[in-house]
Design a protein around this motif. Structure first.
Motif, PDB file in Angstrom:
ATOM      1  N   GLY A 177       0.839  -1.187   0.000  1.00 48.29           N
ATOM      2  CA  GLY A 177       0.000   0.000   0.000  1.00 48.29           C
ATOM      3  C   GLY A 177       0.872   1.234   0.000  1.00 48.29           C
ATOM      4  N   HIS A 178       0.232   2.388  -0.060  1.00 46.22           N
ATOM      5  CA  HIS A 178       0.985   3.643  -0.132  1.00 46.22           C
ATOM      6  C   HIS A 178       1.913   3.836   1.066  1.00 46.22           C
ATOM      7  N   HIS A 179       1.542   3.302   2.219  1.00 50.32           N
ATOM      8  CA  HIS A 179       2.366   3.455   3.421  1.00 50.32           C
ATOM      9  C   HIS A 179       3.638   2.606   3.399  1.00 50.32           C
ATOM     10  N   GLU A 180       3.752   1.711   2.412  1.00 45.13           N
ATOM     11  CA  GLU A 180       4.926   0.830   2.310  1.00 45.13           C
ATOM     12  C   GLU A 180       5.806   1.168   1.104  1.00 45.13           C
ATOM     13  N   ILE A 181       5.541   2.278   0.474  1.00 46.55           N
ATOM     14  CA  ILE A 181       6.196   2.606  -0.785  1.00 46.55           C
ATOM     15  C   ILE A 181       7.713   2.750  -0.649  1.00 46.55           C
ATOM     16  N   GLU A 182       8.191   3.153   0.528  1.00 48.28           N
ATOM     17  CA  GLU A 182       9.634   3.328   0.723  1.00 48.28           C
ATOM     18  C   GLU A 182      10.402   2.013   0.547  1.00 48.28           C
ATOM     19  N   ARG A 223      12.430  10.605  -5.998  1.00 47.54           N
ATOM     20  CA  ARG A 223      11.429  11.571  -5.532  1.00 47.54           C
ATOM     21  C   ARG A 223      10.280  11.663  -6.530  1.00 47.54           C
ATOM     22  N   ARG A 224      10.621  11.739  -7.818  1.00 47.98           N
ATOM     23  CA  ARG A 224       9.591  11.827  -8.855  1.00 47.98           C
ATOM     24  C   ARG A 224       8.779  10.541  -8.964  1.00 47.98           C
ATOM     25  N   ARG A 225       9.488   9.414  -8.976  1.00 46.48           N
ATOM     26  CA  ARG A 225       8.780   8.137  -9.136  1.00 46.48           C
ATOM     27  C   ARG A 225       7.921   7.833  -7.914  1.00 46.48           C
ATOM     28  N   ARG A 226       8.451   8.122  -6.735  1.00 40.58           N
ATOM     29  CA  ARG A 226       7.688   7.915  -5.500  1.00 40.58           C
ATOM     30  C   ARG A 226       6.369   8.695  -5.554  1.00 40.58           C
ATOM     31  N   ALA A 227       6.426   9.961  -5.963  1.00 40.26           N
ATOM     32  CA  ALA A 227       5.220  10.779  -6.080  1.00 40.26           C
ATOM     33  C   ALA A 227       4.245  10.158  -7.083  1.00 40.26           C
ATOM     34  N   GLN A 228       4.773   9.648  -8.195  1.00 43.59           N
ATOM     35  CA  GLN A 228       3.910   8.999  -9.183  1.00 43.59           C
ATOM     36  C   GLN A 228       3.274   7.741  -8.602  1.00 43.59           C
ATOM     37  N   GLU A 271      -7.392  -0.116  -7.966  1.00 45.13           N
ATOM     38  CA  GLU A 271      -7.055  -1.184  -8.910  1.00 45.13           C
ATOM     39  C   GLU A 271      -5.566  -1.245  -9.245  1.00 45.13           C
ATOM     40  N   THR A 272      -4.794  -0.278  -8.783  1.00 47.07           N
ATOM     41  CA  THR A 272      -3.353  -0.307  -9.010  1.00 47.07           C
ATOM     42  C   THR A 272      -2.734  -1.421  -8.177  1.00 47.07           C
ATOM     43  N   LEU A 273      -1.803  -2.149  -8.780  1.00 48.63           N
ATOM     44  CA  LEU A 273      -1.112  -3.235  -8.090  1.00 48.63           C
ATOM     45  C   LEU A 273       0.344  -2.858  -7.848  1.00 48.63           C
ATOM     46  N   ALA A 274       0.766  -2.967  -6.626  1.00 44.51           N
ATOM     47  CA  ALA A 274       2.186  -2.868  -6.294  1.00 44.51           C
ATOM     48  C   ALA A 274       2.530  -4.210  -5.666  1.00 44.51           C
ATOM     49  N   VAL A 275       3.224  -5.061  -6.414  1.00 45.03           N
ATOM     50  CA  VAL A 275       3.525  -6.416  -5.972  1.00 45.03           C
ATOM     51  C   VAL A 275       5.019  -6.531  -5.704  1.00 45.03           C
TER      52      VAL A 275
END
Length: 185
Positions: free
Chosen positions: A23-28, A62-67, A76-80
């Motif tokens: 999820g967004h909270h795990e993006i780092e 920084r740019r990709r993280r924001a995207q 429906e976006t998947l971050a696997v």
């Protein structure tokens, strides 16, 4: 979308691949693997430097993280993330987009692999194939039948791998810096 992902055996001898959604909270958790992608992009396309200007790794993240955060606002976006022995070895970021009907019948929506990142030590161990298979399962369950992705033109190994995975060239994206040299009439 499934709530949890099953583990899958790998052909590699160094453990089982485990897949999980982020999820967004795990993006780092993706930062280090994104930096690998950024390094490859800038290394495989040096001939484009007269057309495209690269940025440093911190700015690229920084740019990709924001995207990624914008994309993840869509449910429906998947971050696997693929992990082996608890360590991240790859990930796929996949969005869905509406598909306006035109010359090709590709269904109502198309999945777009925005990023497929594999740690260099995990190449050739089934991580990329496993991630793509997981993506196929997830988007097919949502009624999507086509997946598209972009690969740098200067990376024949990547192109060969994607063709082995069933992808075929469809559209070639050309770039030109505005103010650059135009065609001679």
């Amino acid at each position: 979308m499934q709530i949890s992902l099953a583990t899958k055996s790998s052909t590699a001898t160094d453990g089982v691949l485990r897949y999980r959604f982020l999820g967004h909270h795990e993006i780092e958790e993706l930062a280090d693997l994104w930096n690998v992608v950024h390094e490859e992009h800038t290394a495989t396309a040096p001939g484009l430097q007269d057309v495209l200007t690269s940025v440093g790794p911190d700015e690229a993240w920084r740019r990709r993280r924001a995207q990624y955060l914008r994309w993840l606002q869509d449910r429906e976006t998947l971050a696997v993330l693929a992990e082996r022995d608890g360590a991240p070895v790859g990930y796929a970021m996949v969005t869905l987009r509406d598909n306006p009907q035109g010359s090709w019948d590709r269904g109502e929506r198309v999945a777009v692999v925005q990023t497929l990142a594999i740690h260099p030590d995990a190449r050739g161990t089934g991580v990329a194939s496993g991630l793509l298979e997981e993506v196929r399962l997830q988007v097919a369950a949502q009624g999507v039948r086509d997946i598209e992705l972009s690969a740098p033109a200067g990376s024949p190994g990547d192109l060969r791998f994607f063709e082995e995975e069933g992808f075929r060239p469809f559209v070639t994206t050309m770039v030109c810096r505005i103010g650059g040299t135009g065609a001679l009439d």
